[in-house]
Design a protein around this motif. Structure first.
Motif, short mmCIF file in Angstrom:
data_model
loop_
_atom_site.label_atom_id
_atom_site.label_comp_id
_atom_site.label_asym_id
_atom_site.label_seq_id
_atom_site.Cartn_x
_atom_site.Cartn_y
_atom_site.Cartn_z
N GLN A 181 -34.73 21.41 -14.04
CA GLN A 181 -35.63 21.41 -15.20
C GLN A 181 -36.89 20.58 -14.95
OE1 GLN A 181 -33.82 19.94 -18.79
NE2 GLN A 181 -35.65 20.26 -20.03
N GLU A 182 -36.73 19.40 -14.36
CA GLU A 182 -37.83 18.45 -14.30
C GLU A 182 -38.76 18.63 -13.10
OE1 GLU A 182 -35.37 14.85 -16.57
OE2 GLU A 182 -36.12 14.57 -14.51
N ILE A 183 -38.22 18.99 -11.94
CA ILE A 183 -39.06 19.09 -10.75
C ILE A 183 -40.12 20.19 -10.87
CG2 ILE A 183 -39.05 19.67 -8.28
CD1 ILE A 183 -36.54 17.98 -7.98
N PRO A 184 -39.76 21.41 -11.35
CA PRO A 184 -40.83 22.41 -11.53
C PRO A 184 -41.89 21.96 -12.54
CG PRO A 184 -38.68 23.46 -11.51
CD PRO A 184 -38.43 21.99 -11.58
N GLN A 185 -41.48 21.21 -13.56
CA GLN A 185 -42.45 20.73 -14.54
C GLN A 185 -43.41 19.71 -13.91
OE1 GLN A 185 -40.10 19.19 -17.78
NE2 GLN A 185 -39.54 21.22 -18.55
N ARG A 186 -42.89 18.85 -13.03
CA ARG A 186 -43.74 17.82 -12.40
C ARG A 186 -44.61 18.37 -11.29
NH1 ARG A 186 -41.26 12.67 -9.92
NH2 ARG A 186 -43.48 12.31 -9.55
N PHE A 187 -44.04 19.22 -10.44
CA PHE A 187 -44.74 19.60 -9.22
C PHE A 187 -45.07 21.09 -9.11
CE2 PHE A 187 -41.94 15.98 -7.99
CZ PHE A 187 -42.94 15.05 -7.69
N GLY A 188 -44.41 21.91 -9.92
CA GLY A 188 -44.50 23.35 -9.71
C GLY A 188 -45.85 23.97 -9.96
N GLN A 189 -46.68 23.35 -10.79
CA GLN A 189 -47.98 23.92 -11.10
C GLN A 189 -49.03 23.59 -10.04
OE1 GLN A 189 -48.16 26.03 -13.70
NE2 GLN A 189 -45.97 25.58 -13.91
N ARG A 190 -48.86 22.47 -9.34
CA ARG A 190 -49.89 22.03 -8.42
C ARG A 190 -49.48 22.12 -6.96
NH1 ARG A 190 -48.85 17.88 -11.62
NH2 ARG A 190 -48.36 16.54 -9.84
N GLN A 191 -48.18 22.21 -6.69
CA GLN A 191 -47.70 22.19 -5.31
C GLN A 191 -46.87 23.44 -5.02
OE1 GLN A 191 -48.81 19.73 -3.54
NE2 GLN A 191 -49.54 18.43 -5.21
N SER A 192 -46.76 23.76 -3.72
CA SER A 192 -45.92 24.88 -3.29
C SER A 192 -44.50 24.37 -3.07
CB SER A 192 -46.47 25.51 -2.02
OG SER A 192 -47.74 26.08 -2.25
N LEU A 193 -43.58 24.86 -3.87
CA LEU A 193 -42.19 24.44 -3.78
C LEU A 193 -41.29 25.65 -3.64
CD1 LEU A 193 -41.90 21.82 -6.68
CD2 LEU A 193 -41.93 21.31 -4.24
N CYS A 194 -40.18 25.45 -2.96
CA CYS A 194 -39.09 26.43 -2.97
C CYS A 194 -37.85 25.74 -3.51
CB CYS A 194 -38.83 26.99 -1.58
SG CYS A 194 -39.87 28.38 -1.13
N HIS A 195 -37.19 26.39 -4.45
CA HIS A 195 -35.96 25.88 -5.05
C HIS A 195 -34.80 26.68 -4.47
CE1 HIS A 195 -33.59 25.10 -9.05
NE2 HIS A 195 -33.02 24.55 -8.00
N TYR A 196 -33.91 26.00 -3.75
CA TYR A 196 -32.80 26.66 -3.07
C TYR A 196 -31.47 26.29 -3.70
CZ TYR A 196 -35.97 27.71 0.81
OH TYR A 196 -37.00 28.17 1.57
N VAL A 217 -24.84 23.43 -2.42
CA VAL A 217 -25.89 22.43 -2.54
C VAL A 217 -27.12 23.07 -3.16
CG1 VAL A 217 -26.78 22.87 -0.21
CG2 VAL A 217 -27.16 20.64 -1.27
N GLU A 218 -27.88 22.27 -3.91
CA GLU A 218 -29.09 22.75 -4.57
C GLU A 218 -30.20 21.73 -4.33
OE1 GLU A 218 -30.53 24.15 -9.07
OE2 GLU A 218 -28.41 23.76 -8.63
N PHE A 219 -31.37 22.19 -3.91
CA PHE A 219 -32.43 21.25 -3.55
C PHE A 219 -33.78 21.94 -3.59
CE2 PHE A 219 -30.73 23.32 0.17
CZ PHE A 219 -31.84 23.65 0.94
N PHE A 220 -34.84 21.11 -3.56
CA PHE A 220 -36.22 21.59 -3.58
C PHE A 220 -36.89 21.21 -2.27
CE2 PHE A 220 -35.28 21.71 -8.03
CZ PHE A 220 -36.12 22.69 -8.56
N ILE A 240 -37.13 15.30 -3.23
CA ILE A 240 -37.92 16.39 -2.68
C ILE A 240 -37.77 16.36 -1.16
CG2 ILE A 240 -40.22 17.38 -2.42
CD1 ILE A 240 -39.34 17.51 -5.25
N PHE A 241 -37.41 17.49 -0.57
CA PHE A 241 -37.30 17.59 0.88
C PHE A 241 -38.68 17.95 1.44
CE2 PHE A 241 -33.03 17.66 -0.38
CZ PHE A 241 -32.17 17.59 0.70
N SER A 242 -39.15 17.16 2.41
CA SER A 242 -40.47 17.37 2.99
C SER A 242 -40.41 17.24 4.50
CB SER A 242 -41.48 16.36 2.43
OG SER A 242 -41.74 16.59 1.06
N TRP A 243 -41.46 17.80 5.15
CA TRP A 243 -41.53 17.72 6.61
C TRP A 243 -41.93 16.33 7.07
CZ3 TRP A 243 -39.54 22.22 7.06
CH2 TRP A 243 -39.99 23.32 6.33
N CYS A 244 -42.61 15.61 6.19
CA CYS A 244 -43.21 14.34 6.57
C CYS A 244 -42.99 13.33 5.46
CB CYS A 244 -44.71 14.55 6.82
SG CYS A 244 -45.62 13.07 7.24
#
Length: 503
Positions: A181-196, A217-220, A240-244
């Motif tokens: 619920q919260e991660i798409p609201q915080r980051f979904g409009q401005r950043q490219s995310l995939c929800h798995y 498992v469920e993660f972004f 948030i899982f990131s490359w860096c």
């Protein structure tokens, strides 16, 4: 062979290489079939990678490791299956020019047994032929190992990764329902995310703006380069899982998309990978150019300063831009652009300058894998392995503003033996910790430990789509284990990566 013994042998070879590079001793030694050493994960049945690999160290009749190449065609490798008329296996023997060879092979079918013959002038080397008791599965075979601990033992994975421990220590628990619920609201409009969501070993994904049984498992995943989570741990941070990662953010770091793709596509569509670099390290240390080298694009102010410094000190630094994007209005000041240089040609130079781009410079693994010494900028950004690197052991540190770069280059010139030692230690680090088996272990351990933190069940959320899995119809295989689908495929950063294909 245990992982510890394996690492010890590699260190021993590195020390021998350093000693003999300096003295030139035994340069004309002739390899002995009986004394030569062979080891590595590609000689084990249950280590299944996109490209399997093992090592051959040439040793002379007195038991001394050769430290220069005896010739790239010194060893011949053949692979056969006694019950098959033909074997569909692509084999490459890569000469690392230091007396050792890396043999990699990619299987396109599964075999009952596999015999690996390693020959020196038609004589079997070491314990050749090495027999892999079957079934020996090719990388595309749908035959998962149902036990995670067994798979980890087969792959010789370390018990822990310090970066994973550090990243996950920020979370007492993870609530997939709240995150959904919260991660798409915080980051979904401005950043490219995939929800798995991985549920029952099937992968589901929703996008905003090797065979092993995985836990549900469920993660972004953040598809951009910049890490996202800037809150302090006391401010209800989101995983948030990131490359860096960076010193100012709280993202959970994965191996970069570039390094991941190079592992998955080794002997495939990529020309630059951790194995090919080892066979293309240019001339010997004594014959390398003693100028510090850099090529890249204009993605950071310090890179502009580097090019400016290069013009002022061309006898010390050869740095130029191959592309302008961020500072196009300054192209007249820092141009003209130069042609792209083959990455392998970088290693014609003793000193490699590594400077951040938009974030960490993702070429560092490949620079370390060569035999030049890396001058690495002090940085607030990091990749998954930086925590294990040691300044003055694996690289020469330089200040973030490059204020001491000339001083450090001069130090390396004045301390040639020490610089060579650092170069070889960095190279050994890459060989030990950045090869395909290590990358697969890191991913598995990351998802395994993250799943333990979940306090609600992962769910297939509204808008998620099932990720279709690769087919092995071209070379089907019969699985001796209980049949289940465990290929985990994530569409990441403009490419589809098979992250877990771990038999």
């Amino acid at each position: 062979m245990s992982l510890r013994l394996f690492a010890w042998l590699l260190l021993l070879f590195c020390v021998d290489l350093f000693r003999h590079e300096l003295t030139g001793a035994h340069a004309d030694s002739v390899p002995s079939a009986a004394k030569t050493l062979v080891w590595g994960p590609g000689l084990e049945t249950n280590v299944v990678l996109p490209a399997r690999f093992f090592y051959v160290q040439a040793v002379d009749s007195s038991g001394r490791n050769l430290t220069t190449s005896p010739g790239e065609k010194t060893f011949e490798v053949k692979m056969v299956s006694p019950v098959e008329q033909f074997t569909r296996i692509w084999i490459q023997v890569l000469d690392r020019k230091d007396g050792s060879f890396l043999v990699r092979y990619r299987m396109y079918a599964t075999y009952t047994d596999l015999h690996i013959h390693i020959l020196l002038k038609n004589k079997h080397v070491a314990k050749s032929p090495f027999i892999l008791k079957g079934p020996v599965y090719h990388e595309g075979c749908d035959c998962p190992q149902p036990s995670g601990p067994v798979w980890e033992a087969d792959m010789h994975c370390p018990q822990t990764f310090s970066q994973i421990e550090r990243d996950l220590a920020l979370y007492a628990s993870v609530d997939p329902d709240r995150n959904a619920q919260e991660i798409p609201q915080r980051f979904g409009q401005r950043q490219s995310l995939c929800h798995y969501t991985v549920q029952d070993n099937k992968v589901y994904v929703r996008t905003f703006g090797e065979h092993v049984q995985l836990p549900d498992v469920e993660f972004f995943v953040n598809l951009g380069d910049w890490p996202l989570e800037k809150r302090k741990p006391t401010e209800k941070i989101h995983p948030i899982f990131s490359w860096c990662g960076s010193n100012n953010t709280r993202d959970i770091v994965m191996p970069t998309y570039d390094l991941t793709e190079s592992v998955l596509e080794t002997m495939g569509r990529v020309s630059l990978d951790m194995m090919s670099v080892q066979a293309n390290t240019g001339p010997s240390w004594q014959e390398k150019n003693s100028t510090a080298f850099w090529r890249g694009r204009d993605s950071r102010q310090e890179r502009l300063e580097l090019v400016k410094l290069s013009r002022a000190q061309p006898n010390m630094i050869d740095a130029a831009f191959t592309n302008f994007f961020f500072f196009k209005h300054d192209e007249s000041l820092y141009g003209p652009l130069v042609k792209h240089v083959s990455f392998f040609d970088f290693f014609k130079y003793k000193y490699q300058i590594n400077i951040d781009g938009t974030v960490a410079a993702y070429r560092l693994p490949y620079l370390l894998a060569g035999d030049s010494v890396v001058l690495k900028q002090d940085s607030g950004y990091y990749e998954h392995f930086y925590n294990e690197l040691r300044p003055w052991e694996h690289y020469i540190p330089i200040r973030a503003d490059l204020g001491d770069l000339l001083e450090k280059i001069q130090w390396a010139r004045d301390h040639d033996e020490e610089a060579l030692k650092i170069a070889l230690a960095g190279q050994q680090f890459a060989r030990n910790y950045l090869m395909g088996d290590s990358i697969f272990c890191y991913y598995y351990k990351l998802f395994q430990e993250y799943a333990k933190l979940q306090v609600t069940e992962p769910k297939i959320r509204e808008g998620m789509e099932l990720v279709e899995q690769p087919s092995d119809d071209l070379f089907p295989c019969s699985c001796h284990r209980t049949k289940a689908r465990h290929i985990v495929k994530f569409p990441l950063h403009q490419s589809d990566f098979v992250l877990f294909h771990l038999t």
